[in-house]
Design a protein around this motif. Structure first.
Motif, mmCIF file in Angstrom:
data_model
loop_
_atom_site.group_PDB
_atom_site.id
_atom_site.type_symbol
_atom_site.label_atom_id
_atom_site.label_comp_id
_atom_site.label_asym_id
_atom_site.label_seq_id
_atom_site.Cartn_x
_atom_site.Cartn_y
_atom_site.Cartn_z
ATOM 1 N N ASN A 155 0.810 -1.297 -0.084
ATOM 2 C CA ASN A 155 0.099 -0.078 0.005
ATOM 3 C C ASN A 155 1.064 1.313 -0.121
ATOM 4 O OD1 ASN A 155 0.666 0.790 2.589
ATOM 5 N ND2 ASN A 155 -0.755 -0.695 3.448
ATOM 6 N N LEU A 156 0.255 2.339 -0.143
ATOM 7 C CA LEU A 156 1.035 3.679 -0.388
ATOM 8 C C LEU A 156 1.683 3.952 0.953
ATOM 9 C CD1 LEU A 156 1.504 6.262 -1.797
ATOM 10 C CD2 LEU A 156 -0.471 7.133 -0.751
ATOM 11 N N ALA A 157 1.267 3.703 2.118
ATOM 12 C CA ALA A 157 2.064 4.045 3.344
ATOM 13 C C ALA A 157 3.160 2.991 3.574
ATOM 14 C CB ALA A 157 1.020 3.916 4.608
ATOM 15 N N GLN A 158 3.274 1.854 2.969
ATOM 16 C CA GLN A 158 4.498 1.079 3.001
ATOM 17 C C GLN A 158 5.441 1.588 2.015
ATOM 18 O OE1 GLN A 158 2.057 -2.573 2.158
ATOM 19 N NE2 GLN A 158 2.852 -3.476 3.890
ATOM 20 N N VAL A 159 4.900 1.858 0.939
ATOM 21 C CA VAL A 159 5.849 2.481 -0.024
ATOM 22 C C VAL A 159 6.668 3.752 0.417
ATOM 23 C CG1 VAL A 159 6.073 3.703 -2.302
ATOM 24 C CG2 VAL A 159 4.866 1.378 -2.281
ATOM 25 N N GLN A 160 5.674 4.574 0.999
ATOM 26 C CA GLN A 160 6.572 5.857 1.545
ATOM 27 C C GLN A 160 7.361 5.507 2.574
ATOM 28 O OE1 GLN A 160 2.444 7.919 2.048
ATOM 29 N NE2 GLN A 160 3.105 9.312 0.660
ATOM 30 N N ASP A 161 7.008 4.505 3.362
ATOM 31 C CA ASP A 161 7.819 4.404 4.642
ATOM 32 C C ASP A 161 9.038 3.683 4.184
ATOM 33 O OD1 ASP A 161 5.963 5.277 6.458
ATOM 34 O OD2 ASP A 161 5.527 3.185 7.022
ATOM 35 N N GLU A 162 9.117 2.890 3.320
ATOM 36 C CA GLU A 162 10.337 2.227 2.632
ATOM 37 C C GLU A 162 11.136 3.252 2.066
ATOM 38 O OE1 GLU A 162 9.491 -1.221 0.335
ATOM 39 O OE2 GLU A 162 8.371 -1.958 2.130
ATOM 40 N N MET A 163 10.658 4.201 1.063
ATOM 41 C CA MET A 163 11.146 5.303 0.608
ATOM 42 C C MET A 163 12.132 6.060 1.417
ATOM 43 S SD MET A 163 9.507 8.025 -2.062
ATOM 44 C CE MET A 163 8.965 9.106 -0.824
ATOM 45 N N GLN A 164 11.363 6.501 2.777
ATOM 46 C CA GLN A 164 11.998 7.279 3.703
ATOM 47 C C GLN A 164 13.304 6.819 4.264
ATOM 48 O OE1 GLN A 164 9.262 8.807 6.624
ATOM 49 N NE2 GLN A 164 10.874 9.979 7.741
ATOM 50 N N ILE A 165 12.833 5.400 4.508
ATOM 51 C CA ILE A 165 13.853 4.589 5.181
ATOM 52 C C ILE A 165 15.115 4.185 4.561
ATOM 53 C CG2 ILE A 165 14.420 2.369 6.392
ATOM 54 C CD1 ILE A 165 11.267 2.322 7.526
ATOM 55 N N THR A 166 14.801 3.983 3.270
ATOM 56 C CA THR A 166 15.906 3.775 2.377
ATOM 57 C C THR A 166 16.772 4.900 2.168
ATOM 58 O OG1 THR A 166 14.728 2.106 1.173
ATOM 59 C CG2 THR A 166 16.440 2.888 -0.222
ATOM 60 N N ARG A 167 16.461 6.069 1.909
ATOM 61 C CA ARG A 167 16.949 7.452 1.844
ATOM 62 C C ARG A 167 17.811 7.490 3.262
ATOM 63 N NH1 ARG A 167 16.934 11.877 -1.707
ATOM 64 N NH2 ARG A 167 16.468 10.269 -3.006
ATOM 65 N N GLN A 168 17.034 7.585 4.413
ATOM 66 C CA GLN A 168 17.819 7.563 5.421
ATOM 67 C C GLN A 168 18.972 6.975 5.688
ATOM 68 O OE1 GLN A 168 14.675 7.455 8.425
ATOM 69 N NE2 GLN A 168 14.124 9.440 8.088
ATOM 70 N N GLN A 169 18.977 5.611 5.480
ATOM 71 C CA GLN A 169 20.046 4.582 5.514
ATOM 72 C C GLN A 169 21.222 5.087 4.571
ATOM 73 O OE1 GLN A 169 18.147 0.891 5.187
ATOM 74 N NE2 GLN A 169 17.566 0.634 7.370
ATOM 75 N N LEU A 170 20.751 5.305 3.305
ATOM 76 C CA LEU A 170 21.792 5.711 2.066
ATOM 77 C C LEU A 170 22.477 6.704 2.691
ATOM 78 C CD1 LEU A 170 22.372 4.980 -0.793
ATOM 79 C CD2 LEU A 170 20.814 6.699 -1.566
ATOM 80 N N ILE A 171 21.872 7.992 3.092
ATOM 81 C CA ILE A 171 22.886 9.003 3.710
ATOM 82 C C ILE A 171 23.397 8.609 4.981
ATOM 83 C CG2 ILE A 171 22.493 11.389 4.610
ATOM 84 C CD1 ILE A 171 20.035 11.495 2.751
ATOM 85 N N ALA A 172 23.105 7.784 5.775
ATOM 86 C CA ALA A 172 23.624 7.829 6.794
ATOM 87 C C ALA A 172 25.171 6.933 6.543
ATOM 88 C CB ALA A 172 22.721 6.647 7.840
ATOM 89 N N TYR A 173 24.846 5.868 5.811
ATOM 90 C CA TYR A 173 25.991 4.975 5.272
ATOM 91 C C TYR A 173 27.102 5.816 4.508
ATOM 92 C CZ TYR A 173 24.525 0.398 7.471
ATOM 93 O OH TYR A 173 24.304 -0.481 8.137
ATOM 94 N N ALA A 174 26.589 6.779 3.724
ATOM 95 C CA ALA A 174 27.445 7.668 2.940
ATOM 96 C C ALA A 174 28.355 8.518 3.951
ATOM 97 C CB ALA A 174 26.738 8.223 2.143
ATOM 98 N N GLU A 175 27.720 9.066 4.895
ATOM 99 C CA GLU A 175 28.224 9.964 5.922
ATOM 100 C C GLU A 175 29.152 9.226 6.659
ATOM 101 O OE1 GLU A 175 28.193 13.033 5.991
ATOM 102 O OE2 GLU A 175 25.969 13.707 5.189
#
Length: 156
Positions: free
Chosen positions: A90-110
């Motif tokens: 559902n939309l909420a799951q997609v939005q959550d995954e989108m946010q979590i993935t971006r946060q993790q991507l930035i955190a690991y890059a940092e």
């Protein structure tokens, strides 16, 4: 391309995506097609799944020093396989995954020292580039789909 520029591009592309969907209903995001057969929800999931293709080897790079993405030789077939998975969410799951993935991507890059940002790495989509170039490529990809969302809802 340097780290700060790449991180700024990621921030700008996400802000543009969120702005492009602001005020739209779950029905609009999940049912109105905006790019081919894909809805805005599908495009958000698509962007997120491509970010995972960098996140997974980036996590390994931080932990072991090895950046080994899973190669994706046939992008269309891969996109089709991924679409079958995300369309069940559902939309909420997609939005959550989108946010979590971006946060993790930035955190690991940092976590990486600046010296590792200059190393040339293989890209999951083919070719190679520095981490800054790979991240800027993800931002470019997101902006490409933001334009489809904007155009799709301008006509509504």
């Amino acid at each position: 391309m340097d780290k700060n520029t790449a991180m700024t591009k990621l921030e700008e592309s996400r802000r543009a995506l969120l702005e492009s969907i602001r005020g739209l209903s779950e029905t609009q995001l999940s049912q109105k097609t905006v790019e081919g057969i894909w809805t805005a929800k599908d495009l958000m999931a698509h962007v997120s799944t491509w970010e995972v293709t960098v996140l997974q080897p980036l996590r390994q790079f931080v932990e072991t020093g090895d950046f080994i993405p899973a190669p994706i030789p046939d992008h269309l077939a891969w996109n089709d396989r991924q679409a079958r998975l995300w369309q069940q969410k559902n939309l909420a799951q997609v939005q959550d995954e989108m946010q979590i993935t971006r946060q993790q991507l930035i955190a690991y890059a940092e976590k990486l020292p600046l010296s590792q940002w200059d190393l040339v790495l293989p890209a999951p989509w083919g070719g190679e580039g520095t981490l800054a170039q790979l991240l800027a490529g993800l931002a470019w990809h997101e902006m490409e789909h933001v334009e489809s969302i904007r155009k799709g809802f301008e006509q509504a």
